[in-house]
Design an enzyme around this catalytic site. Structure first.
Site, PDB file in Angstrom:
ATOM      1  N   LYS A   1       0.844  -1.195   0.000  1.00 16.20           N
ATOM      2  CA  LYS A   1       0.000   0.000   0.000  1.00 16.20           C
ATOM      3  C   LYS A   1       0.879   1.245   0.000  1.00 16.20           C
ATOM      4  O   LYS A   1       1.755   1.391   0.849  1.00 16.20           O
ATOM      5  CB  LYS A   1      -0.898  -0.019   1.239  1.00 16.20           C
ATOM      6  CG  LYS A   1      -1.648   1.276   1.478  1.00 16.20           C
ATOM      7  CD  LYS A   1      -2.788   1.043   2.428  1.00 16.20           C
ATOM      8  CE  LYS A   1      -3.086   2.269   3.259  1.00 16.20           C
ATOM      9  NZ  LYS A   1      -4.239   2.042   4.148  1.00 16.20           N
TER      10      LYS A   1
ATOM     11  N   LYS B   1       1.102   5.268   0.406  1.00 13.60           N
ATOM     12  CA  LYS B   1       0.395   6.412   0.960  1.00 13.60           C
ATOM     13  C   LYS B   1       0.674   7.607   0.052  1.00 13.60           C
ATOM     14  O   LYS B   1       1.830   7.911  -0.262  1.00 13.60           O
ATOM     15  CB  LYS B   1       0.888   6.707   2.380  1.00 13.60           C
ATOM     16  CG  LYS B   1       0.645   5.571   3.373  1.00 13.60           C
ATOM     17  CD  LYS B   1      -0.803   5.340   3.685  1.00 13.60           C
ATOM     18  CE  LYS B   1      -1.311   6.333   4.707  1.00 13.60           C
ATOM     19  NZ  LYS B   1      -2.707   6.004   5.134  1.00 13.60           N
TER      20      LYS B   1
ATOM     21  N   ASP C   1      -3.479   5.087  -1.125  1.00 15.16           N
ATOM     22  CA  ASP C   1      -4.361   5.726  -0.143  1.00 15.16           C
ATOM     23  C   ASP C   1      -3.947   7.174   0.090  1.00 15.16           C
ATOM     24  O   ASP C   1      -2.978   7.433   0.789  1.00 15.16           O
ATOM     25  CB  ASP C   1      -4.308   4.949   1.180  1.00 15.16           C
ATOM     26  CG  ASP C   1      -5.187   5.571   2.259  1.00 15.16           C
ATOM     27  OD1 ASP C   1      -5.970   6.486   1.959  1.00 15.16           O
ATOM     28  OD2 ASP C   1      -5.080   5.121   3.422  1.00 15.16           O
TER      29      ASP C   1
ATOM     30  N   GLU D   1      -7.920   3.782  -2.051  1.00 15.19           N
ATOM     31  CA  GLU D   1      -8.629   3.946  -0.778  1.00 15.19           C
ATOM     32  C   GLU D   1      -8.900   5.427  -0.508  1.00 15.19           C
ATOM     33  O   GLU D   1      -8.013   6.261  -0.644  1.00 15.19           O
ATOM     34  CB  GLU D   1      -7.740   3.353   0.330  1.00 15.19           C
ATOM     35  CG  GLU D   1      -8.307   3.479   1.725  1.00 15.19           C
ATOM     36  CD  GLU D   1      -7.391   2.823   2.775  1.00 15.19           C
ATOM     37  OE1 GLU D   1      -6.511   2.014   2.403  1.00 15.19           O
ATOM     38  OE2 GLU D   1      -7.553   3.144   3.964  1.00 15.19           O
TER      39      GLU D   1
ATOM     40  N   ASP E   1     -12.573   4.214   3.759  1.00 10.96           N
ATOM     41  CA  ASP E   1     -11.931   4.087   5.079  1.00 10.96           C
ATOM     42  C   ASP E   1     -12.534   5.134   6.017  1.00 10.96           C
ATOM     43  O   ASP E   1     -13.453   4.825   6.777  1.00 10.96           O
ATOM     44  CB  ASP E   1     -10.415   4.231   4.957  1.00 10.96           C
ATOM     45  CG  ASP E   1      -9.714   4.008   6.294  1.00 10.96           C
ATOM     46  OD1 ASP E   1     -10.364   3.546   7.247  1.00 10.96           O
ATOM     47  OD2 ASP E   1      -8.502   4.295   6.404  1.00 10.96           O
TER      48      ASP E   1
ATOM     49  N   LYS F   1     -12.044  -1.596  10.866  1.00  4.39           N
ATOM     50  CA  LYS F   1     -11.115  -1.417  11.993  1.00  4.39           C
ATOM     51  C   LYS F   1     -11.910  -1.307  13.287  1.00  4.39           C
ATOM     52  O   LYS F   1     -12.898  -0.569  13.335  1.00  4.39           O
ATOM     53  CB  LYS F   1     -10.311  -0.124  11.839  1.00  4.39           C
ATOM     54  CG  LYS F   1      -9.585   0.058  10.521  1.00  4.39           C
ATOM     55  CD  LYS F   1      -8.908   1.421  10.483  1.00  4.39           C
ATOM     56  CE  LYS F   1      -8.320   1.706   9.108  1.00  4.39           C
ATOM     57  NZ  LYS F   1      -7.739   3.059   9.000  1.00  4.39           N
TER      58      LYS F   1
ATOM     59  N   GLU G   1      -3.960  -5.354   6.992  1.00  3.31           N
ATOM     60  CA  GLU G   1      -2.829  -4.420   6.959  1.00  3.31           C
ATOM     61  C   GLU G   1      -2.269  -4.263   8.364  1.00  3.31           C
ATOM     62  O   GLU G   1      -1.809  -3.190   8.744  1.00  3.31           O
ATOM     63  CB  GLU G   1      -3.370  -3.090   6.409  1.00  3.31           C
ATOM     64  CG  GLU G   1      -2.374  -2.054   6.018  1.00  3.31           C
ATOM     65  CD  GLU G   1      -3.121  -0.770   5.638  1.00  3.31           C
ATOM     66  OE1 GLU G   1      -4.035  -0.818   4.798  1.00  3.31           O
ATOM     67  OE2 GLU G   1      -2.796   0.272   6.218  1.00  3.31           O
TER      68      GLU G   1
HETATM   69 MG    MG Z   1      -6.782   4.698   5.160  1.00  5.88          MG
END
Ligand code: MG
Length: 370
Positions: free
Chosen positions: A164, A166, A195, A221, A247, A271, A325
């Site tokens: 992933k 960022k 993301d 994301e 998210d 989450k 993750e």
């Molecule tokens: Mg996120």
């Protein structure tokens, strides 16, 4: 299981490398370590966290400590710790929101009940684990190119097959060029995920979907603001190969229902912290499964305490198409437990033993305590 004490302490655990978010970077990740003690001497442990500080949803570990010490904690004293659902429902009337703080309390209650019944958390969640190990997607820092290339190569060698990136710290065009440069320099790595944490507006996101699809990125994301479900739904319609993941837009069960109804995402990062606890996060996963929306086990950079809890959740979710993750412990130079959760060949093993399945190392909590 009468609760007689609720105790909180803040700790700062150094990271193995600086971890950059959109606007800042951290050298240490902060945690709230919470213990709930019963009159017969049982102790349950929970962890409060916000990834890199209050930028994510407004909650900080300092704020979590204050609301627990002054409001939520006192409401637990004298209660039967086994009645988790009843307690969590009552806490809704004590303080609105504060999802990460409530999740820390619920985690400690589940740890307590698991220890009392000699049962792992995944068994308490309704019938035991669906899966005993979780494929882990490796999350990279928002900044740097060569450091990120080196990290992908190293983690790929260790068995990670899914990465992933960022984004959002730089302007969109240079961010996309940076990802292209990284992908040119690394071996083919399986699933690619980007993301930007809602940093883009609609027009930028519509452009980025095409650019990232051309680079072979599989998942995008939270490209735009958390409140813009109509914009997210528009991106779902515009994208062809890329999966749009929610998210920040999808924290609570009510958020999940709204997002699924609006067709605002193809998948959701689930989450426990942002949902307000493990049971609510499992409800988010169930809503998504009912709507045909994929589930992914997101991270808030938990230590081994919170990672163990999230692993039990991920192991119990009906579907976990994207894996998880849960790399928090691997970003820390030390941990808060006697035996860190176990990773092997790109997989996280579900901890064994009652409750969360980890034992807190109180010397470490003292060492990193404020
Ligand atoms: Mg996120």
């Amino acid at each position: 299981m009468k609760i007689v004490e609720v105790h909180t302490v803040l700790v700062d655990v150094p990271c193995i490398r600086p971890h950059a978010f959109i606007n800042h970077q951290i050298d240490a990740q902060s945690y709230l370590v919470l213990t709930i003690r019963t009159e017969d001497g049982l102790v349950g442990v929970g962890e409060g966290v916000s990834p890199g500080g209050p930028w994510w949803n407004g909650e900080s570990v300092e704020g979590q400590k204050a609301v627990i010490d002054h409001h939520l904690g006192p409401a637990l004293i004298g209660r039967d710790g086994a009645r988790i659902r009843q307690i969590m429902a009552e806490l809704e009337r004590v303080a609105y929101g504060n999802w990460f703080a409530k999740a820390a309390i619920e985690m400690a209650l589940y740890d307590l009940l698991g220890k009392a019944l000699d049962a792992p958390l995944s068994v308490l969640l309704g019938g035991g684990a669906v899966r005993d190990q979780l494929p882990v997607r490796w999350a990279l820092s928002s900044r740097g190119t060569q450091e990120v290339v080196d990290e992908v190569v190293q983690r790929h060698r260790e068995g990670y097959r899914s990465f992933k990136f960022k984004l959002g710290a730089a302007d969109p065009a240079s961010d996309v060029r940076r990802i292209a440069g990284i992908l040119d320099a690394v071996p083919p790595v399986g699933t690619l995920h980007a993301d930007p944490n809602g940093a883009w507006d609609r027009r930028t996101a519509a452009w980025a979907v095409k650019e990232l699809e051309a680079l072979g990125v599989d998942v995008l994301e939270q490209p735009i603001d958390r409140g813009d479900l109509a914009g997210m739904a528009d991106l779902v319609r515009r994208s062809s190969s890329i999966e749009i993941m929610g998210d920040e837009s999808v924290c609570t069960p009510a958020d999940a229902l709204q997002a699924c109804t609006a067709r605002a995402c193809d998948s959701v990062a689930v989450k426990p912290g942002k949902a307000g606890g493990i049971a609510r996060a499992l409800t988010v996963a169930n809503v998504c499964a009912a709507a045909g929306v994929r589930c992914y086990g997101g991270t808030a950079l938990e230590s081994s305490i919170g990672t163990a809890a999230a692993a039990h959740l991920c192991a119990s979710m009906p579907e976990l198409q994207g894996g998880c993750e849960l790399i928090g412990p691997l970003l820390l130079s030390d941990d808060l437990v006697e035996h860190r959760v176990q990773y092997d060949n790109g997989y996280l093993a579900l901890p064994e033993g009652p409750g969360l399945g980890v034992s807190v190392d109180w010397d470490k909590v003292d060492k990193y305590g404020r």
